[in-house]
Write an enzyme that holds these catalytic residues in place. Structure first.
Site, mmCIF file in Angstrom:
data_model
loop_
_atom_site.group_PDB
_atom_site.id
_atom_site.type_symbol
_atom_site.label_atom_id
_atom_site.label_comp_id
_atom_site.label_asym_id
_atom_site.label_seq_id
_atom_site.Cartn_x
_atom_site.Cartn_y
_atom_site.Cartn_z
ATOM 1 N N GLY A 11 1.104 -1.228 -0.076
ATOM 2 C CA GLY A 11 -0.146 -0.034 -0.041
ATOM 3 C C GLY A 11 0.804 1.148 -0.006
ATOM 4 O O GLY A 11 1.988 1.229 -0.378
ATOM 5 N N CYS A 12 0.298 2.278 0.694
ATOM 6 C CA CYS A 12 1.012 3.463 0.742
ATOM 7 C C CYS A 12 2.466 3.374 1.451
ATOM 8 O O CYS A 12 2.526 2.789 2.612
ATOM 9 C CB CYS A 12 0.163 4.401 1.351
ATOM 10 S SG CYS A 12 1.022 6.064 1.840
ATOM 11 N N PHE A 13 3.635 3.950 0.867
ATOM 12 C CA PHE A 13 4.978 3.692 1.485
ATOM 13 C C PHE A 13 5.259 4.563 2.760
ATOM 14 O O PHE A 13 5.945 3.941 3.398
ATOM 15 C CB PHE A 13 5.823 3.773 0.340
ATOM 16 C CG PHE A 13 6.009 5.062 -0.503
ATOM 17 C CD1 PHE A 13 5.380 6.439 0.034
ATOM 18 C CD2 PHE A 13 6.573 5.182 -1.736
ATOM 19 C CE1 PHE A 13 5.445 7.759 -0.778
ATOM 20 C CE2 PHE A 13 6.628 6.110 -2.486
ATOM 21 C CZ PHE A 13 6.177 7.443 -2.089
ATOM 22 N N TRP A 14 4.276 5.677 3.024
ATOM 23 C CA TRP A 14 4.275 6.239 4.092
ATOM 24 C C TRP A 14 4.121 5.423 5.417
ATOM 25 O O TRP A 14 4.824 5.501 6.384
ATOM 26 C CB TRP A 14 3.362 7.517 4.124
ATOM 27 C CG TRP A 14 3.595 8.306 2.899
ATOM 28 C CD1 TRP A 14 4.729 8.781 2.124
ATOM 29 C CD2 TRP A 14 2.489 9.395 2.472
ATOM 30 N NE1 TRP A 14 4.654 9.826 1.326
ATOM 31 C CE2 TRP A 14 3.181 9.941 1.368
ATOM 32 C CE3 TRP A 14 1.221 9.596 2.325
ATOM 33 C CZ2 TRP A 14 2.493 10.986 0.530
ATOM 34 C CZ3 TRP A 14 0.405 10.439 1.720
ATOM 35 C CH2 TRP A 14 1.093 11.170 0.836
#
Length: 177
Positions: A11-14
């Site tokens: 998903g989102c790398f953050w």
């Protein structure tokens, strides 16, 4: 100190970056893009979903303190590995669950841990995480580094960090604030 590198997309790398920065044994985390067909893509290009790249993190870790298998067990806890091209409200191939292996030993471990997660029925559906060879990794733009530390108001990241800190309290680098 001899380190190893893992490349993971969930998903989102953050979200992944925020958690792995807190994991004992991890020495560096770089957000970026991998698994696609466009050279040196931008965040905007990857977000359009047509570069083939996934948002990933490259995690440098000390294998004397953290095994690759345990790094993957944390990975499978952080995101839903049963949804293809989706994590929560984020939809598209850039959000797929993917392990990009660096060598045959990582491939063997990734397949073993993925099978373990399925066998233990940690998730209510079968795991669809891709396991592929890493071809190229492209670091993300500077504004994506240490994103959660600079943007703690991002509501989607905080619950994943809290879940990690609760589930793996014995592996957190520093006490939770």
């Amino acid at each position: 100190m001899e380190t190893q590198v893992a490349t993971l997309g969930g998903g989102c790398f953050w979200c992944l970056e925020a958690v792995y920065l807190d994991l004992r044994g991890v020495t560096r985390v770089v957000s970026g893009y991998a698994g696609g067909h466009v050279d040196n893509p931008s965040y905007e290009q990857v977000c359009r979903g047509n570069t083939g790249h996934a948002e990933v993190v490259q995690v440098t870790f000390d294998p004397r303190e953290l095994s690759y298998d345990d790094l993957l067990r944390v990975f499978f806890t952080l995101h839903d590995p049963t949804t293809k091209n989706r994590q929560g409200n984020d939809v598209g191939p850039q959000y797929r669950s993917i392990i990009l292996v660096h060598d045959a030993a990582q491939r063997e471990a990734a397949e073993r841990v993925r099978a373990e997660i399925d066998r233990e029925r940690i998730w209510p559906a079968p795991v669809v995480t891709e396991i592929v060879d890493l071809d190229r990794f492209y670091p993300a733009e500077a504004e994506h580094e240490n994103y959660f530390a600079r943007n703690p108001w991002r509501a989607v990241i905080a619950p994943k960090v809290q879940k990690f800190r609760k589930s793996f309290a014995d592996r957190v680098k520093r006490p939770a604030a």
